[in-house]
Design a protein around this motif. Sequence first.
Motif, PDB file in Angstrom:
ATOM      1  N   VAL A  11       2.222   7.951 -13.365  1.00  0.00           N
ATOM      2  CA  VAL A  11       0.987   7.585 -14.150  1.00  0.00           C
ATOM      3  C   VAL A  11       1.013   6.006 -14.049  1.00  0.00           C
ATOM      4  N   GLU A  12       2.100   5.428 -14.205  1.00  0.00           N
ATOM      5  CA  GLU A  12       2.166   3.853 -14.000  1.00  0.00           C
ATOM      6  C   GLU A  12       1.584   3.520 -12.891  1.00  0.00           C
ATOM      7  N   ARG A  13       2.029   4.094 -11.863  1.00  0.00           N
ATOM      8  CA  ARG A  13       1.237   3.750 -10.711  1.00  0.00           C
ATOM      9  C   ARG A  13      -0.427   3.785 -10.503  1.00  0.00           C
ATOM     10  N   GLY A  14      -0.709   4.871 -11.126  1.00  0.00           N
ATOM     11  CA  GLY A  14      -2.079   5.054 -11.137  1.00  0.00           C
ATOM     12  C   GLY A  14      -2.738   4.011 -12.153  1.00  0.00           C
ATOM     13  N   GLY A  18      -5.581   1.570 -10.935  1.00  0.00           N
ATOM     14  CA  GLY A  18      -6.913   1.017 -11.613  1.00  0.00           C
ATOM     15  C   GLY A  18      -7.274  -0.282 -11.888  1.00  0.00           C
ATOM     16  N   ALA A  19      -6.256  -0.965 -12.241  1.00  0.00           N
ATOM     17  CA  ALA A  19      -6.186  -2.355 -12.810  1.00  0.00           C
ATOM     18  C   ALA A  19      -6.302  -3.210 -11.463  1.00  0.00           C
ATOM     19  N   MET A  20      -5.731  -2.948 -10.552  1.00  0.00           N
ATOM     20  CA  MET A  20      -5.875  -3.792  -9.182  1.00  0.00           C
ATOM     21  C   MET A  20      -7.585  -3.584  -8.750  1.00  0.00           C
ATOM     22  N   LEU A  21      -8.152  -2.481  -8.801  1.00  0.00           N
ATOM     23  CA  LEU A  21      -9.417  -2.158  -8.336  1.00  0.00           C
ATOM     24  C   LEU A  21     -10.445  -2.785  -9.355  1.00  0.00           C
ATOM     25  N   LEU A  69     -10.098  -4.942   0.465  1.00  0.00           N
ATOM     26  CA  LEU A  69      -8.721  -4.665   0.135  1.00  0.00           C
ATOM     27  C   LEU A  69      -8.108  -4.000   1.375  1.00  0.00           C
ATOM     28  N   SER A  70      -6.831  -4.255   2.027  1.00  0.00           N
ATOM     29  CA  SER A  70      -6.413  -3.731   3.079  1.00  0.00           C
ATOM     30  C   SER A  70      -5.238  -2.642   2.304  1.00  0.00           C
ATOM     31  N   LEU A  71      -5.194  -1.425   3.169  1.00  0.00           N
ATOM     32  CA  LEU A  71      -4.409  -0.187   2.422  1.00  0.00           C
ATOM     33  C   LEU A  71      -2.986  -1.095   2.259  1.00  0.00           C
ATOM     34  N   ASP A  72      -2.500  -1.853   2.945  1.00  0.00           N
ATOM     35  CA  ASP A  72      -1.160  -2.651   2.727  1.00  0.00           C
ATOM     36  C   ASP A  72      -1.106  -3.397   1.499  1.00  0.00           C
ATOM     37  N   GLU A  73      -2.213  -4.098   1.037  1.00  0.00           N
ATOM     38  CA  GLU A  73      -2.388  -4.560  -0.233  1.00  0.00           C
ATOM     39  C   GLU A  73      -2.315  -3.796  -1.391  1.00  0.00           C
ATOM     40  N   VAL A  74      -2.991  -2.765  -1.065  1.00  0.00           N
ATOM     41  CA  VAL A  74      -3.192  -1.608  -2.208  1.00  0.00           C
ATOM     42  C   VAL A  74      -1.754  -1.202  -2.436  1.00  0.00           C
ATOM     43  N   TRP A  75      -1.019  -0.769  -1.435  1.00  0.00           N
ATOM     44  CA  TRP A  75       0.376  -0.040  -1.784  1.00  0.00           C
ATOM     45  C   TRP A  75       1.311  -1.143  -2.151  1.00  0.00           C
ATOM     46  N   SER A  79       3.145  -0.564  -5.865  1.00  0.00           N
ATOM     47  CA  SER A  79       4.443  -0.053  -5.904  1.00  0.00           C
ATOM     48  C   SER A  79       5.228  -0.910  -6.519  1.00  0.00           C
ATOM     49  N   GLN A  80       4.727  -1.899  -6.996  1.00  0.00           N
ATOM     50  CA  GLN A  80       5.528  -2.860  -7.898  1.00  0.00           C
ATOM     51  C   GLN A  80       5.253  -3.118  -9.199  1.00  0.00           C
ATOM     52  N   PRO A  81       6.050  -3.497 -10.040  1.00  0.00           N
ATOM     53  CA  PRO A  81       5.820  -3.501 -11.624  1.00  0.00           C
ATOM     54  C   PRO A  81       4.587  -4.638 -11.671  1.00  0.00           C
ATOM     55  N   GLU A  82       3.647  -4.451 -12.699  1.00  0.00           N
ATOM     56  CA  GLU A  82       2.443  -5.351 -12.883  1.00  0.00           C
ATOM     57  C   GLU A  82       2.867  -6.999 -12.805  1.00  0.00           C
ATOM     58  N   SER A  83       3.989  -7.209 -13.499  1.00  0.00           N
ATOM     59  CA  SER A  83       4.215  -8.428 -13.431  1.00  0.00           C
ATOM     60  C   SER A  83       4.598  -9.257 -12.015  1.00  0.00           C
TER      61      SER A  83
END
Length: 88
Positions: A11-14, A18-21, A69-75, A79-83
């Motif tokens: 859920v957090e990753r989702g 969403g925030a990144m997009l 965005l590259s898929l590497d950037e998305v991953w 994969s990391q906390p928002e901060s």
Amino acid sequence: MVRLPLTAEEVERGQRLGAMLRRARGRRSMLEIALEAQVSPETLRKIESGRVATPAFQTIAAIADVLGLSLDEVWAGISQPESIAAPA
């Protein structure tokens, strides 16, 4: 097929996805991005709001491509906390 409930981590990753997009979309309309990525505006809205925490790979790849965005950037971003993942 029964779908198992999402874990708190999923859920957090989702939500991070969403925030990144949303950030990457900037001032461009959701409709414009959805049409270019060939996904429904409703699907994009649900992903951006975190309601779809585990979207299909092809969907994310198409949206990321349209947003530059590259898929590497998305991953890395999801994969990391928002901060840590938020750009400085």
